[in-house]
Write a protein that holds these residues in place. Structure first.
Motif, PDB file in Angstrom:
ATOM      1  N   GLY B   8       0.812  -1.210   0.000  1.00 52.20           N
ATOM      2  CA  GLY B   8       0.000   0.000   0.000  1.00 52.20           C
ATOM      3  C   GLY B   8       0.844   1.258   0.000  1.00 52.20           C
ATOM      4  O   GLY B   8       2.077   1.196  -0.074  1.00 52.20           O
ATOM      5  N   THR B   9       0.164   2.388   0.052  1.00 50.83           N
ATOM      6  CA  THR B   9       0.875   3.671   0.041  1.00 50.83           C
ATOM      7  C   THR B   9       0.300   4.570   1.127  1.00 50.83           C
ATOM      8  O   THR B   9      -0.839   4.375   1.572  1.00 50.83           O
ATOM      9  N   VAL B  10       1.100   5.560   1.562  1.00 51.53           N
ATOM     10  CA  VAL B  10       0.642   6.535   2.548  1.00 51.53           C
ATOM     11  C   VAL B  10       0.909   7.915   1.962  1.00 51.53           C
ATOM     12  O   VAL B  10       1.995   8.165   1.432  1.00 51.53           O
ATOM     13  N   VAL B  11      -0.089   8.799   2.045  1.00 48.42           N
ATOM     14  CA  VAL B  11       0.084  10.168   1.555  1.00 48.42           C
ATOM     15  C   VAL B  11       0.193  11.091   2.754  1.00 48.42           C
ATOM     16  O   VAL B  11      -0.584  10.987   3.709  1.00 48.42           O
ATOM     17  N   ILE B  24       6.182   7.192   0.234  1.00 52.08           N
ATOM     18  CA  ILE B  24       5.993   6.477   1.499  1.00 52.08           C
ATOM     19  C   ILE B  24       5.124   5.259   1.199  1.00 52.08           C
ATOM     20  O   ILE B  24       3.994   5.389   0.753  1.00 52.08           O
ATOM     21  N   LEU B  26       3.589   1.187   2.224  1.00 56.10           N
ATOM     22  CA  LEU B  26       3.273   0.225   3.282  1.00 56.10           C
ATOM     23  C   LEU B  26       3.783  -1.129   2.810  1.00 56.10           C
ATOM     24  O   LEU B  26       3.526  -1.524   1.672  1.00 56.10           O
TER      25      LEU B  26
END
Lengths: 96, 101
Positions: B8-11, B24, B26
């Protein structure tokens, strides 16, 4: 790094000289899927370097890398808040 | 280093200035046979990894070194992407010994 939520503030008049003027927050680690706090045992006392407010979701960095965050060089700190999270996008196992 | 899968990704807009412009992600830890074992945690990407890819990452202070001497506050950074269909400990699809080509 680890995702967490601000759970409280630390007020300590007597502390290490270098911690003066640093905001100390309690960050409870959260489960990225449910975004719920894991357990009271899973927490960190962190120096806030980005101005995080109560109950905001944040990213904390641990270990000596924490001293690379702004203003913490050579400080007795092993955990710092380095980002305030806008969105978390976690893909399900099947989607990968 | 350790193996992981990007899940996943984090903004984040408000963050340490030295994290600006860095992705960033996950990730979840993999065991030696490539099975997902750990819980998702956050890692910075230094090699252009995407969701679903198997990677390996450096932990601790070395997590900041892909951008050395810039003081990037990272304790986990992806430093390599595994070639697809060639997992080091598994018979690769071409039937040859599962050695890294």
């Amino acid at each position: 790094m680890i995702l967490g939520r601000i759970a409280g503030t630390i007020v300590a008049t007597r502390k290490d000289e270098m911690l003066r003027g640093k905001k100390l927050l309690i960050v409870q680690l959260i489960d990225p899927e449910t975004q719920e706090a894991k357990s009271p045992a899973a927490y960190q006392v962190c120096v806030d370097t980005v101005g995080a407010g109560a109950r905001e979701t944040v990213i904390t960095v641990s270990g000596s890398s924490a001293r690379f965050s702004s203003g913490l060089a050579d400080h007795p700190v092993d955990s710092a808040i380095v980002a305030i999270v806008d969105t978390i996008d976690l893909h399900k196992e099947e989607e990968l | 280093m350790k193996l992981a899968r990007v899940v996943g990704t984090v903004v984040s807009t408000v963050k340490d200035e030295n994290m600006q412009g860095k992705k960033i992600l996950l990730v979840r830890a993999l065991d030696a046979s490539g099975q997902v074992t750990g819980e998702p945690f956050v890692a910075l990407d230094s090699v252009g990894a995407g969701v679903g890819e198997d990677v390996f990452y450096a932990r601790g202070k070395e997590g900041s070194f892909p951008w050395h001497p810039q003081p990037v506050p990272s304790d986990a950074s992806i430093v390599g992407i595994l070639d697809p269909f060639n997992f080091p400990t598994r018979e690769s699809h071409t039937g040859t010994e599962g050695t890294q080509k």
